[in-house]
Design a protein around this motif. Structure first.
Motif, PDB file in Angstrom:
ATOM      1  N   THR A 433     -26.980   2.144  13.991  1.00 30.85           N
ATOM      2  CA  THR A 433     -26.726   1.824  12.596  1.00 30.85           C
ATOM      3  C   THR A 433     -27.758   0.819  12.115  1.00 30.85           C
ATOM      4  O   THR A 433     -28.000  -0.204  12.760  1.00 30.85           O
ATOM      5  CB  THR A 433     -25.319   1.248  12.431  1.00 30.85           C
ATOM      6  OG1 THR A 433     -24.397   2.173  12.978  1.00 30.85           O
ATOM      7  CG2 THR A 433     -25.000   1.024  10.970  1.00 30.85           C
ATOM      8  N   ASN A 434     -28.371   1.110  10.977  1.00 30.03           N
ATOM      9  CA  ASN A 434     -29.399   0.235  10.441  1.00 30.03           C
ATOM     10  C   ASN A 434     -28.827  -0.934   9.670  1.00 30.03           C
ATOM     11  O   ASN A 434     -29.563  -1.770   9.164  1.00 30.03           O
ATOM     12  CB  ASN A 434     -30.339   1.026   9.524  1.00 30.03           C
ATOM     13  CG  ASN A 434     -31.160   2.016  10.322  1.00 30.03           C
ATOM     14  OD1 ASN A 434     -31.171   1.965  11.546  1.00 30.03           O
ATOM     15  ND2 ASN A 434     -31.848   2.912   9.636  1.00 30.03           N
ATOM     16  N   ALA A 435     -27.528  -0.997   9.515  1.00 27.57           N
ATOM     17  CA  ALA A 435     -26.929  -2.109   8.789  1.00 27.57           C
ATOM     18  C   ALA A 435     -26.887  -3.341   9.674  1.00 27.57           C
ATOM     19  O   ALA A 435     -26.904  -3.276  10.898  1.00 27.57           O
ATOM     20  CB  ALA A 435     -25.516  -1.744   8.330  1.00 27.57           C
ATOM     21  N   SER A 436     -26.835  -4.487   9.026  1.00 28.72           N
ATOM     22  CA  SER A 436     -26.786  -5.757   9.755  1.00 28.72           C
ATOM     23  C   SER A 436     -25.450  -5.890  10.465  1.00 28.72           C
ATOM     24  O   SER A 436     -24.405  -5.474   9.978  1.00 28.72           O
ATOM     25  CB  SER A 436     -26.999  -6.924   8.794  1.00 28.72           C
ATOM     26  OG  SER A 436     -26.810  -8.152   9.472  1.00 28.72           O
ATOM     27  N   SER A 437     -25.467  -6.499  11.670  1.00 25.73           N
ATOM     28  CA  SER A 437     -24.233  -6.669  12.429  1.00 25.73           C
ATOM     29  C   SER A 437     -23.277  -7.631  11.758  1.00 25.73           C
ATOM     30  O   SER A 437     -22.077  -7.612  12.012  1.00 25.73           O
ATOM     31  CB  SER A 437     -24.561  -7.169  13.838  1.00 25.73           C
ATOM     32  OG  SER A 437     -25.254  -8.408  13.767  1.00 25.73           O
ATOM     33  N   SER A 438     -23.801  -8.483  10.867  1.00 23.91           N
ATOM     34  CA  SER A 438     -22.933  -9.428  10.175  1.00 23.91           C
ATOM     35  C   SER A 438     -22.065  -8.758   9.133  1.00 23.91           C
ATOM     36  O   SER A 438     -21.117  -9.347   8.628  1.00 23.91           O
ATOM     37  CB  SER A 438     -23.779 -10.522   9.512  1.00 23.91           C
ATOM     38  OG  SER A 438     -24.669  -9.945   8.569  1.00 23.91           O
ATOM     39  N   ASP A 439     -22.392  -7.503   8.791  1.00 21.42           N
ATOM     40  CA  ASP A 439     -21.602  -6.789   7.784  1.00 21.42           C
ATOM     41  C   ASP A 439     -20.246  -6.364   8.332  1.00 21.42           C
ATOM     42  O   ASP A 439     -19.357  -5.988   7.572  1.00 21.42           O
ATOM     43  CB  ASP A 439     -22.364  -5.549   7.293  1.00 21.42           C
ATOM     44  CG  ASP A 439     -23.649  -5.945   6.568  1.00 21.42           C
ATOM     45  OD1 ASP A 439     -23.731  -7.106   6.132  1.00 21.42           O
ATOM     46  OD2 ASP A 439     -24.560  -5.100   6.472  1.00 21.42           O
ATOM     47  N   TYR A 440     -20.096  -6.377   9.659  1.00 19.05           N
ATOM     48  CA  TYR A 440     -18.857  -5.918  10.254  1.00 19.05           C
ATOM     49  C   TYR A 440     -18.182  -7.080  10.978  1.00 19.05           C
ATOM     50  O   TYR A 440     -18.827  -7.870  11.668  1.00 19.05           O
ATOM     51  CB  TYR A 440     -19.127  -4.788  11.264  1.00 19.05           C
ATOM     52  CG  TYR A 440     -19.837  -3.617  10.665  1.00 19.05           C
ATOM     53  CD1 TYR A 440     -19.159  -2.688   9.885  1.00 19.05           C
ATOM     54  CD2 TYR A 440     -21.203  -3.450  10.869  1.00 19.05           C
ATOM     55  CE1 TYR A 440     -19.821  -1.617   9.331  1.00 19.05           C
ATOM     56  CE2 TYR A 440     -21.871  -2.372  10.307  1.00 19.05           C
ATOM     57  CZ  TYR A 440     -21.169  -1.462   9.542  1.00 19.05           C
ATOM     58  OH  TYR A 440     -21.834  -0.402   8.983  1.00 19.05           O
ATOM     59  N   SER A 441     -16.898  -7.158  10.802  1.00 17.79           N
ATOM     60  CA  SER A 441     -16.120  -8.156  11.508  1.00 17.79           C
ATOM     61  C   SER A 441     -15.495  -7.519  12.739  1.00 17.79           C
ATOM     62  O   SER A 441     -15.347  -6.291  12.794  1.00 17.79           O
ATOM     63  CB  SER A 441     -15.028  -8.722  10.589  1.00 17.79           C
ATOM     64  OG  SER A 441     -14.142  -7.685  10.203  1.00 17.79           O
ATOM     65  N   PRO A 442     -15.136  -8.321  13.737  1.00 18.79           N
ATOM     66  CA  PRO A 442     -14.541  -7.715  14.944  1.00 18.79           C
ATOM     67  C   PRO A 442     -13.281  -6.927  14.658  1.00 18.79           C
ATOM     68  O   PRO A 442     -12.985  -5.957  15.347  1.00 18.79           O
ATOM     69  CB  PRO A 442     -14.266  -8.937  15.826  1.00 18.79           C
ATOM     70  CG  PRO A 442     -15.215  -9.984  15.337  1.00 18.79           C
ATOM     71  CD  PRO A 442     -15.353  -9.756  13.861  1.00 18.79           C
ATOM     72  N   ALA A 443     -12.530  -7.353  13.622  1.00 18.79           N
ATOM     73  CA  ALA A 443     -11.293  -6.644  13.315  1.00 18.79           C
ATOM     74  C   ALA A 443     -11.523  -5.388  12.498  1.00 18.79           C
ATOM     75  O   ALA A 443     -10.637  -4.545  12.396  1.00 18.79           O
ATOM     76  CB  ALA A 443     -10.330  -7.575  12.574  1.00 18.79           C
ATOM     77  N   ALA A 444     -12.699  -5.279  11.859  1.00 18.61           N
ATOM     78  CA  ALA A 444     -12.964  -4.126  11.003  1.00 18.61           C
ATOM     79  C   ALA A 444     -13.189  -2.885  11.859  1.00 18.61           C
ATOM     80  O   ALA A 444     -13.760  -2.963  12.957  1.00 18.61           O
ATOM     81  CB  ALA A 444     -14.188  -4.378  10.126  1.00 18.61           C
ATOM     82  N   PRO A 445     -12.754  -1.725  11.388  1.00 17.67           N
ATOM     83  CA  PRO A 445     -12.963  -0.496  12.164  1.00 17.67           C
ATOM     84  C   PRO A 445     -14.437  -0.123  12.182  1.00 17.67           C
ATOM     85  O   PRO A 445     -15.188  -0.447  11.260  1.00 17.67           O
ATOM     86  CB  PRO A 445     -12.123   0.541  11.410  1.00 17.67           C
ATOM     87  CG  PRO A 445     -12.044   0.017  10.011  1.00 17.67           C
ATOM     88  CD  PRO A 445     -12.017  -1.483  10.130  1.00 17.67           C
ATOM     89  N   PRO A 446     -14.902   0.521  13.225  1.00 19.23           N
ATOM     90  CA  PRO A 446     -16.308   0.937  13.284  1.00 19.23           C
ATOM     91  C   PRO A 446     -16.601   1.993  12.225  1.00 19.23           C
ATOM     92  O   PRO A 446     -15.695   2.699  11.769  1.00 19.23           O
ATOM     93  CB  PRO A 446     -16.445   1.511  14.698  1.00 19.23           C
ATOM     94  CG  PRO A 446     -15.061   1.944  15.061  1.00 19.23           C
ATOM     95  CD  PRO A 446     -14.133   0.943  14.401  1.00 19.23           C
ATOM     96  N   PRO A 447     -17.844   2.090  11.811  1.00 12.05           N
ATOM     97  CA  PRO A 447     -18.181   3.108  10.810  1.00 12.05           C
ATOM     98  C   PRO A 447     -17.996   4.513  11.366  1.00 12.05           C
ATOM     99  O   PRO A 447     -18.060   4.719  12.586  1.00 12.05           O
ATOM    100  CB  PRO A 447     -19.654   2.824  10.499  1.00 12.05           C
ATOM    101  CG  PRO A 447     -20.168   2.140  11.719  1.00 12.05           C
ATOM    102  CD  PRO A 447     -19.017   1.336  12.245  1.00 12.05           C
ATOM    103  N   PRO A 448     -17.731   5.485  10.518  1.00  9.52           N
ATOM    104  CA  PRO A 448     -17.555   6.867  10.997  1.00  9.52           C
ATOM    105  C   PRO A 448     -18.812   7.354  11.708  1.00  9.52           C
ATOM    106  O   PRO A 448     -19.937   7.006  11.325  1.00  9.52           O
ATOM    107  CB  PRO A 448     -17.299   7.662   9.709  1.00  9.52           C
ATOM    108  CG  PRO A 448     -16.834   6.654   8.718  1.00  9.52           C
ATOM    109  CD  PRO A 448     -17.536   5.378   9.069  1.00  9.52           C
ATOM    110  N   PRO A 449     -18.648   8.133  12.740  1.00  6.90           N
ATOM    111  CA  PRO A 449     -19.827   8.601  13.486  1.00  6.90           C
ATOM    112  C   PRO A 449     -20.568   9.680  12.715  1.00  6.90           C
ATOM    113  O   PRO A 449     -20.038  10.302  11.795  1.00  6.90           O
ATOM    114  CB  PRO A 449     -19.216   9.166  14.771  1.00  6.90           C
ATOM    115  CG  PRO A 449     -17.855   9.630  14.348  1.00  6.90           C
ATOM    116  CD  PRO A 449     -17.395   8.643  13.310  1.00  6.90           C
ATOM    117  N   VAL A 450     -21.802   9.877  13.121  1.00  7.43           N
ATOM    118  CA  VAL A 450     -22.587  10.990  12.605  1.00  7.43           C
ATOM    119  C   VAL A 450     -22.216  12.242  13.390  1.00  7.43           C
ATOM    120  O   VAL A 450     -22.167  12.216  14.626  1.00  7.43           O
ATOM    121  CB  VAL A 450     -24.092  10.701  12.717  1.00  7.43           C
ATOM    122  CG1 VAL A 450     -24.902  11.919  12.333  1.00  7.43           C
ATOM    123  CG2 VAL A 450     -24.466   9.531  11.823  1.00  7.43           C
TER     124      VAL A 450
END
Length: 525
Positions: A433-450
Motif C-alpha cells: 500500500t502506497n499510503a502512509s502507515s500513520s493513516d491507519y490505527s491499530p484498531a482500524a480494519p486493514p484496507p480491502p485487498p486487491v
C-alpha cells in the motif's frame, strides 16, 4: 729490339693523360652521357654490357582436364564423401521436419467449445417505462426502445431482457397484452420484429408473474388445466413473434420440472440450429433450488453483490467478489449482474468484473449508456446558468467515458477467445500500500485487498486487477513469479492506460480495475 706494351682498357681508364679508346661522337655503352648521343645498336660493345636473352615464355590459361580435377579434388573417394554429405543433409532436414510435426500434433492445445448464441451474448436488462421522460422530446416507452436498437447494437449488446411489460398481480395475467403504460401490443410486436431484423435477440421477463392463478379451497383441477392451456397458448404466441426466450425467477411457480418440461416441449417446435429458445432463471436467493434435470434451464442470472437495503462498504464488496471468484460454478451457464447497492465509485469496477468473468454478463439499464440523455440535459438548462452548463459538461464527459469503457469491454469480449471460453484462475495477491502507515490505527480494519484472476487461452492470458479499496496499491516484485513480466493495457476504468507495461511498475489507483493482455513465449498460440 723494341719491346711492345699492350694497354688494357682498365689501364686506359685509370691512367691519367691517356685518351680513351673509341672516344668520338658516339659514347661508349648503351647509355649516352650528357651532350652525347648513342644507342645500343650503334655500339659494338653493347652485347658485352647488356646481355640480351631469348625472353620469358608467355603463359596461357587452359582449363583443367578431368583427370587433373579428380586429382585436385582428392580422386573418386572425395566424390563419395560429397554424396554422403548431401544425403546426410536431406536426412537431417526430413528428421527435423518430422520432429516439428510430431511436437505440434502431440503438444496439448486448447479446444474451442462450440458456444450457443446466449453463451456469446451480452444481455441488457431494461424496463421500457424508464424511457418515459416528459422532459425529453421524441418517442417514449416501447417506441423509444425501438429507435435505440441500432445504438444498442453498436455497443456490442446481443440480447435484450424486457422487464415490466406484464402485470404481476395475483390473478392470472394476459401475457398476450400489455398494460398500456409503456406501449401497446402492436408496438411490442414491432420492437421484437425490428430487433430480430437487426440481429438483437429479445427475452421477455415473466419473473414474479403468477402463472397458477387463484385456486379455490378444493383446488379445481379443470381450472388448473385451463390455466396450463392458456400459458401454452401465450408461449406459442410470443414464440411465433420471434421472441428468443423467457426469464423467470427461482421463486416462481414456473420454476418446477413439470412446468419447464412443458415449456421445453413447446420450445422444440420453434427452435432450430442457431435459433434455440431459452429459459433464463434469475437467482434471488443465496443458492439456486435444485432441479433433477439441469438441462431444463439454459442461463442462471446471479448477482455479484448480496441484496442489501444499505450501501455496502468497500470491504463487504471485496468479500462478496472474492467469494464468487473462489467458488466453482455449476454446469448451468452463469450470467452475472451487479444486484446489490454499491458505491458509485465502484460502478465501473463492477462492470469490468462482469465483462471478464466466465459466463454471459447481464447489465442493468444505465442512464450513462442512454444516448437520449444529451437531449434531456439540453432541455433542462438555460443559456444564462454557467454552473449548470459546467455540470452538464462534466456529466457529458463522464457519459462518454462510460460508453467508451462499455464498448471496449464488450468488443474485447466478443473477439478474444480467452474472455469467451478461456480457463479461469484465481490469483492470491500480495500488494504494497502506497499510503502512509500513520493513516491507519491499530484498531482500524486493514484496507480491502486487491483481487486478481486470469483468463487464459493457449499462450494468451488476460490479467484482471481489481482495487476495491480507497488507497492505491502497487504490485510486489515477487507476486505471481510464473506470470509473464510484461503485457499491454487493454482497458481500465479511467480509460487512460495505454501501451505496454511491466507488471512490477503497475500501481492501481483507488477503486480502479485494469485489464492487461499478457503473452507467454514458447507456448502454443
Amino acid at each position: 729490339m723494341e719491346q711492345t706494351h699492350s694497354v688494357t682498357a682498365e689501364e686506359t681508364v685509370n691512367t691519367p693523360g691517356r685518351m680513351p679508346l673509341n672516344a668520338g661522337d658516339t659514347g661508349y655503352g648503351s647509355v649516352a652521357g650528357p651532350g652525347l648521343t648513342g644507342s645500343v645498336g650503334a655500339s659494338e660493345s653493347a652485347p658485352l654490357l647488356i646481355p640480351v636473352g631469348d625472353g620469358e615464355p608467355i603463359q596461357r590459361w587452359e582449363p583443367m582436364s578431368k583427370e587433373e580435377l579428380e586429382v585436385a579434388a582428392g580422386g573418386p573417394g572425395w566424390r563419395r564423401v560429397r554424396c554422403y554429405l548431401v544425403l546426410l543433409f536431406w536426412l537431417a532436414w526430413v528428421a527435423m521436419l518430422a520432429t516439428s510435426i510430431a511436437i505440434i500434433v502431440m503438444s496439448p492445445r486448447p479446444v474451442a467449445t462450440e458456444l450457443k448464441w446466449w453463451q456469446k451474448s451480452l444481455f441488457y436488462q431494461l424496463q421500457p417505462d424508464l424511457f418515459t421522460d416528459k422532459r425529453s422530446e421524441g418517442s417514449e416507452g416501447i417506441n423509444a426502445v425501438s429507435e435505440q436498437i441500432p445504438y444498442l447494437q453498436s455497443l456490442g449488446i446481443g440480447a435484450l431482457i424486457l422487464e415490466g411489460l406484464f402485470d404481476k398481480g395475483p390473478s392470472h395475467p394476459n401475457l398476450t397484452a400489455s398494460d398500456g403504460k409503456v406501449g401497446t401490443l402492436p408496438q411490442i410486436q414491432r420492437l421484437v420484429a425490428e430487433s430480430n431484423k437487426a440481429g438483437l435477440k429479445v427475452v421477455l421477463d415473466f419473473c414474479k408473474v403468477d402463472h397458477s392463478g387463484n385456486q379455490d379451497e378444493a383446488g379445481n383441477a379443470d381450472k388448473l388445466s385451463n390455466l396450463s392451456a392458456t400459458t401454452d397458448h401465450e408461449l406459442r404466441f410470443w414464440l411465433q413473434q420471434g421472441v428468443a426466450g423467457f426469464a423467470i425467477c427461482d421463486t416462481d411457480a414456473a420454476y418446477s420440472e413439470k412446468t419447464l418440461m412443458e415449456w421445453r416441449g413447446v420450445f422444440k417446435e420453434f427452435s432450430s440450429e442457431g435459433e434455440e429458445r431459452i429459459v433464463v432463471v434469475k437467482q434471488t436467493s443465496g443458492a439456486l433450488p435444485p432441479l433433477n434435470n439441469a438441462t431444463l434451464v439454459d442461463v442462471v442470472v446471479r448477482s455479484i453483490l448480496p441484496p442489501s437495503n444499505h450501501r455496502l462498504s468497500a470491504q463487504e464488496v471485496a468479500d462478496a467478489i472474492e467469494k464468487h471468484l473462489q467458488t466453482k460454478e455449476e454446469d448451468i451457464w452463469p450470467s452475472w449482474t451487479v444486484g446489490g447497492n454499491a458505491s458509485p465509485d465502484l460502478k465501473k469496477l463492477l462492470l469490468v468484473l462482469m465483462m471478464t468473468l466466465p459466463g454471459s454478463p447481464a447489465v442493468q439499464y444505465d442512464e450513462d449508456l442512454d444516448n437520449r440523455q444529451n437531449l434531456s440535459m439540453k432541455v433542462g438548462s438555460s443559456p444564462g446558468e454557467n454552473n449548470t452548463s459546467v455540470s452538464h459538461t462534466d456529466k457529458e464527459k463522464e457519459r462518454r467515458l462510460a460508453v467508451a469503457l462499455f464498448t471496449s469491454l464488450s468488443h474485447s469480449r466478443a473477439r478474444e477467445e480467452a474472455l469467451l471460453y478461456g480457463s479461469f484462475t484465481f490469483l492470491p495477491f500480495n500488494s504494497s500500500t502506497n499510503a502512509s502507515s500513520s493513516d491507519y490505527s491499530p484498531a482500524a480494519p486493514p484496507p480491502p485487498p486487491v483481487l486478481a484472476y486470469l483468463r487464459s487461452w493457449g499462450c494468451v492470458h488476460f490479467l484482471i486487477l481489481l482495487n476495491v479499496g480507497p488507497e492505491p496499491h502497487a504490485l510486489e516484485p515477487t507476486w505471481a513469479p510464473r506470470l509473464p513480466k510484461a503485457g499491454v493495457f487493454m482497458t481500465s476504468t479511467g480509460m487512460d492506460r495505454l501501451g505496454t507495461t511491466a507488471l512490477d511498475s503497475v500501481t492501481l489507483r483507488p477503486h480502479e480495475a485494469i485489464v492487461i493482455k499478457l503473452f507467454e513465449t514458447g507456448s502454443y498460440s
